[in-house]
Write an enzyme that holds these catalytic residues in place. Sequence first.
Site, PDB file in Angstrom:
ATOM      1  N   GLN A   1      43.798  -2.720   2.723  1.00  0.00           N
ATOM      2  CA  GLN A   1      44.460  -3.324   3.878  1.00  0.00           C
ATOM      3  C   GLN A   1      45.405  -4.444   3.438  1.00  0.00           C
ATOM      4  OE1 GLN A   1      44.347  -2.324   7.018  1.00  0.00           O
ATOM      5  NE2 GLN A   1      42.871  -0.680   6.626  1.00  0.00           N
TER       6      GLN A   1
ATOM      7  N   GLU B   1      37.789  11.788   0.873  1.00  0.00           N
ATOM      8  CA  GLU B   1      39.090  11.201   0.558  1.00  0.00           C
ATOM      9  C   GLU B   1      39.819  12.122  -0.407  1.00  0.00           C
ATOM     10  OE1 GLU B   1      42.389   9.376  -0.220  1.00  0.00           O
ATOM     11  OE2 GLU B   1      41.068   8.478   1.282  1.00  0.00           O
TER      12      GLU B   1
ATOM     13  N   CYS C   1      46.568   3.386  13.040  1.00  0.00           N
ATOM     14  CA  CYS C   1      47.678   2.465  12.787  1.00  0.00           C
ATOM     15  C   CYS C   1      48.932   2.885  13.543  1.00  0.00           C
ATOM     16  CB  CYS C   1      47.962   2.356  11.288  1.00  0.00           C
ATOM     17  SG  CYS C   1      48.354   3.915  10.477  1.00  0.00           S
TER      18      CYS C   1
ATOM     19  N   TYR D   1      38.935  10.277   5.552  1.00  0.00           N
ATOM     20  CA  TYR D   1      40.049   9.507   4.986  1.00  0.00           C
ATOM     21  C   TYR D   1      39.465   8.176   4.477  1.00  0.00           C
ATOM     22  CZ  TYR D   1      42.319  12.702   8.310  1.00  0.00           C
ATOM     23  OH  TYR D   1      42.690  13.798   9.050  1.00  0.00           O
TER      24      TYR D   1
ATOM     25  N   ASP E   1      39.887   7.310   9.661  1.00  0.00           N
ATOM     26  CA  ASP E   1      40.974   6.340   9.493  1.00  0.00           C
ATOM     27  C   ASP E   1      42.167   7.079   8.900  1.00  0.00           C
ATOM     28  OD1 ASP E   1      42.521   4.100   9.138  1.00  0.00           O
ATOM     29  OD2 ASP E   1      41.393   3.318   7.436  1.00  0.00           O
TER      30      ASP E   1
END
Length: 467
Positions: free
Chosen positions: A283, A344, A424, A320, A397
């Site tokens: 992040q 992932e 996002c 993810y 995510d």
Amino acid sequence: MSETGDLLDLDITGVAHGGVFVARHEGRVVFVPDTIPGERVRVRLTDTGKKSFWRGETLEVLDASPHRQLHVWRQADVDIPPEQRPGGADFGHIALEHQRALKLEVLRDALQRFGGIDDPVATMSGVAPVPAPDGAEADGESVDGTGWRTRVSLHVDADGNVGQYAARSHRVIPLEDLPLATPAVERAALALAGSEAGRIDLVQPADGRVRVLPRPEKPVPTATPHAAGASRGASGRVGPAAGRRGRGARPAAARHRKPPAPEIVLESVGGRDFRVDAGGFWQVHRLAAHTLTTTVAAALGALPGDAAAVDPDAWHLDLYGGVGLFAATLGDLGGSSTRVTSVESDARATEHAGENLAEWVGARAETGRVDRWLARLAAEASVPERERLSRGVVLLDPPRSGAGREVVDHLTSLAPSTVVYVACDPVALARDIATFRAGGYEVASVDGLDLFPNSHHVEAVAVLTRR
């Protein structure tokens, strides 16, 4: 009929997704940056090629909003020529609280228009402060929403200029300052010089030391001598440096040399360290990981009855999953025996996730594309596995484009008890929520998070439960 380059005085009536604002001229929408709803501005049209909408750029504010402030990034203020304004802080001219009100409006509009929710309920808040051991606030957001970026990508042009691109262009605007970055990252950015054309990433992990990661443009291979003259590449053109070593020609040993292993750095969240490559995903806001994990835990805890608990005997998925941040959140909620699988596509991140999740005996980290991994699971899951999944939490995510219909359809067919969607992009989130709703889920909560102050970007945590 207006054309590109014409000047118009326009009234700004609303905000749109993507950091632009809405005006109308002769019945047509005109998208304009660097303004605020309620203002009257002088605009130069930059794109009149579409029938449904035009684009323009703000030249002058004729009637200012009470929410307008001096831009937090002086180089990007409205009195600077539009072609000289760097991108990346497109809400920096708006008072911070009003930025959040506009972001909430964009989020709710997306949920209504694309999610099919008639009267969507959502919240919007800033980052969660990290409390000190004595209960006092140890670290929080700055008053003006600056100084938060621990990761910055800068561009370098052919003349060696280092900076951000101007909005909607690939023209590098040389840096004078970098107010959204942490002070250490800003100092490192302003000290850059003599770099090759391409990109430079600056990364400041938990230890506070800034790493500088050059990413030069890949050189175009030059032609080499040949018995009959200079050889031709795939394009059929003769290379400009035939017969001598240029940027694109390296000795055979160098061509086959393995690149150095990426540096591994530590990030800290809630007293736990996470291993991640210096150039890997983490992040951007220095308090984002703390805020997201706190929000996810609170949103799950607010569910009624048994839904509020993370059952350690169920099967939970972190899709993810990166280096395992949210899998660890689920593990903390469920206890040391929690069964959680992180999926992932990046093998390096999966390797780190396996180490970061080692304290949970039921945790696994698997490398794979989420869509393919879920397709295989949906086809091969045993009856006991499906039963455990039906009591579990799936946290996803996805990238900015969203999870997409195929992934959501696989998830609804597996029918987990609860889905937590970290997004996002509000439009991508809303589209996927519509697919979840068609598959038997309802929205329990949507929490908007301002993890990118002074920009239009917004994060959201949505919780869905099975009907």
